[in-house]
Design a protein around this motif. Structure first.
Motif, PDB file in Angstrom:
ATOM      1  N   SER A   8    -108.165  26.240  26.750  1.00 42.34           N
ATOM      2  CA  SER A   8    -107.058  26.879  27.344  1.00 42.34           C
ATOM      3  C   SER A   8    -106.275  27.936  26.494  1.00 42.34           C
ATOM      4  CB  SER A   8    -106.048  25.617  27.877  1.00 42.34           C
ATOM      5  OG  SER A   8    -105.502  25.075  26.734  1.00 42.34           O
ATOM      6  N   ASN A  10    -102.226  29.680  26.565  1.00 39.53           N
ATOM      7  CA  ASN A  10    -100.854  29.671  27.323  1.00 39.53           C
ATOM      8  C   ASN A  10     -99.741  30.505  26.713  1.00 39.53           C
ATOM      9  OD1 ASN A  10    -101.809  27.574  29.221  1.00 39.53           O
ATOM     10  ND2 ASN A  10    -101.288  25.799  27.933  1.00 39.53           N
ATOM     11  N   GLY A  38    -101.477  26.665  24.159  1.00 40.22           N
ATOM     12  CA  GLY A  38    -102.806  26.154  24.868  1.00 40.22           C
ATOM     13  C   GLY A  38    -103.669  25.493  23.836  1.00 40.22           C
ATOM     14  N   LYS A  39    -104.110  24.440  24.163  1.00 43.56           N
ATOM     15  CA  LYS A  39    -104.852  23.634  23.133  1.00 43.56           C
ATOM     16  C   LYS A  39    -106.016  24.572  22.604  1.00 43.56           C
ATOM     17  CE  LYS A  39    -105.273  19.189  23.113  1.00 43.56           C
ATOM     18  NZ  LYS A  39    -104.078  18.868  22.272  1.00 43.56           N
ATOM     19  N   VAL A 108     -97.127  21.714  31.290  1.00 40.34           N
ATOM     20  CA  VAL A 108     -98.043  22.918  31.502  1.00 40.34           C
ATOM     21  C   VAL A 108     -98.477  23.283  33.132  1.00 40.34           C
ATOM     22  CG1 VAL A 108    -100.351  23.657  30.787  1.00 40.34           C
ATOM     23  CG2 VAL A 108     -99.331  22.044  29.352  1.00 40.34           C
ATOM     24  N   PRO A 110    -101.133  25.480  34.634  1.00 44.53           N
ATOM     25  CA  PRO A 110    -102.474  26.074  34.062  1.00 44.53           C
ATOM     26  C   PRO A 110    -102.624  27.531  34.325  1.00 44.53           C
ATOM     27  CG  PRO A 110    -102.733  23.885  35.259  1.00 44.53           C
ATOM     28  CD  PRO A 110    -101.301  24.422  35.465  1.00 44.53           C
ATOM     29  N   ASN A 113    -106.022  29.135  33.358  1.00 41.78           N
ATOM     30  CA  ASN A 113    -106.931  28.343  32.808  1.00 41.78           C
ATOM     31  C   ASN A 113    -107.871  27.520  34.041  1.00 41.78           C
ATOM     32  OD1 ASN A 113    -106.146  28.626  30.122  1.00 41.78           O
ATOM     33  ND2 ASN A 113    -104.116  28.008  30.667  1.00 41.78           N
ATOM     34  N   GLN A 136    -111.690  21.060  24.963  1.00 35.74           N
ATOM     35  CA  GLN A 136    -110.537  20.096  25.258  1.00 35.74           C
ATOM     36  C   GLN A 136    -110.660  19.975  26.693  1.00 35.74           C
ATOM     37  OE1 GLN A 136    -109.539  23.316  24.688  1.00 35.74           O
ATOM     38  NE2 GLN A 136    -110.517  23.381  22.776  1.00 35.74           N
ATOM     39  N   GLU A 138    -107.916  20.855  29.185  1.00 38.66           N
ATOM     40  CA  GLU A 138    -106.825  21.755  29.858  1.00 38.66           C
ATOM     41  C   GLU A 138    -107.757  22.780  30.669  1.00 38.66           C
ATOM     42  OE1 GLU A 138    -102.842  21.247  27.078  1.00 38.66           O
ATOM     43  OE2 GLU A 138    -104.026  23.124  27.016  1.00 38.66           O
TER      44      GLU A 138
END
Length: 309
Positions: A8, A10, A38-39, A108, A110, A113, A136, A138
């Motif tokens: 992801s 963000n 975002g991770k 979050v 998305p 994503n 990950q 997300e």
């Protein structure tokens, strides 16, 4: 390609507050900032900037103004964004509150994503060049499954099972394709269905080639087969813990790539060394505000490692 992150990205909107509000409560903030997050993107920046790896990012941004800003930020860090798709609609957004004790709450949305259930052709090409694949949760689980299936034979797949709830329902499909599972204490217990950490570690380490459990200020635990290694944390005065776990994961993946070793040759010493580098990078990151903004340079991480020896 060396490290490929599928995940992801963000636009983070961060409010600093004296304390995190309770249900139904309003508090006044002291500042508001916007930055990349975002991770997946956080981990990509960490692998590149703090880990010094060659990095490509696979994900999606929207057609809004945030999408262009997020893409440019990744490019500015020298990350290959040929696998970053643009989809109609808004980019992902994270609303974050950080208090005076450096604790945070995150919501979050998305956006883009969640728009790609499968890898596009250009993204498949990027994943097929990976030495280390870092994912990950997300993004849709199907995207992670696609990437795991497309990575080259003998390459690494490191999965950071965060958030952990999607992993629980997809564990049987995901576990066979994972070389290293990285979780924090809460995630370990939720995934294992255990009430305590020791039981969770026993359950999870029996199902994956290698397990890394991050323990915050207590460091991390690396488990490979029957061998366990506790990796201590570095002392740090935290001002913002947002993205610290992502920094750890990105640098961990970068160190695996730098080792030149393959999953079949993995042992606890190799993974513990990678975790130690990740711990050094995350210790620096928590002393600074933000997620990607807080990721240190590789020289800073190496200096902290040297000073601690």
């Amino acid at each position: 390609m060396t490290v490929v992150i599928v995940g992801s990205v963000n636009q983070d909107v961060v409010a600093r507050v004296d304390r995190i509000p309770g249900p139904g409560e309003t508090v006044l903030g002291t500042s508001l900032t916007r930055s990349g997050g975002g991770k997946g993107a956080n981990q990509a920046v960490a692998a590149r900037r703090a880990g010094g790896a060659e990095v490509a990012f696979v994900g999606a941004v929207g057609t809004d103004a945030d999408g262009a800003v997020l893409r440019a930020a990744l490019e500015g860090d020298g990350i290959d964004v040929s696998g970053l798709a643009e989809v109609d609609g808004p980019s992902g957004t994270a609303l974050i509150a950080v208090d005076d004790d450096a604790e945070n709450t995150i919501v979050v949305v998305p956006g883009a994503n969640a728009a790609l259930p499968r890898l596009a052709e250009a993204q498949r090409t990027v994943v097929a060049r990976s030495l280390v694949l870092l994912t990950q949760l997300e993004v849709p689980i199907s995207l992670v499954e696609d990437a795991a299936a497309l990575r080259p034979t003998g390459s690494w797949h490191v999965l950071n099972a965060a958030p952990s709830s999607p992993f629980v329902s997809a564990a049987e499909r995901l576990l066979p394709g994972i070389d290293v599972l990285i979780v924090n204490e809460h995630e370990a217990r939720e995934i294992a269905g255990a009430d305590d950490l020791e039981s969770a570690v026993t359950v999870l380490s029996a199902r994956v080639r290698a397990l890394v459990v991050t323990l915050g200020e207590r460091g991390s635990l690396v488990v490979v087969g029957g061998e366990r290694v506790h990796v201590p944390a570095f002392a740090a005065r935290a001002v913002d813990t947002t993205g610290a776990g992502d920094t750890f994961c990105g640098v961990f993946a970068a160190r695996l790539a730098a080792s030149g070793r393959l999953p079949a040759d993995a042992d606890a010493a190799l993974l513990a060394d990678a975790a130690r580098w990740g711990a050094a990078a995350s210790a620096i990151s928590v002393t600074r505000p933000g997620a990607q903004d807080a990721v240190p340079q590789a020289a800073e991480v190496a200096r902290l490692r040297e000073e601690s020896e």
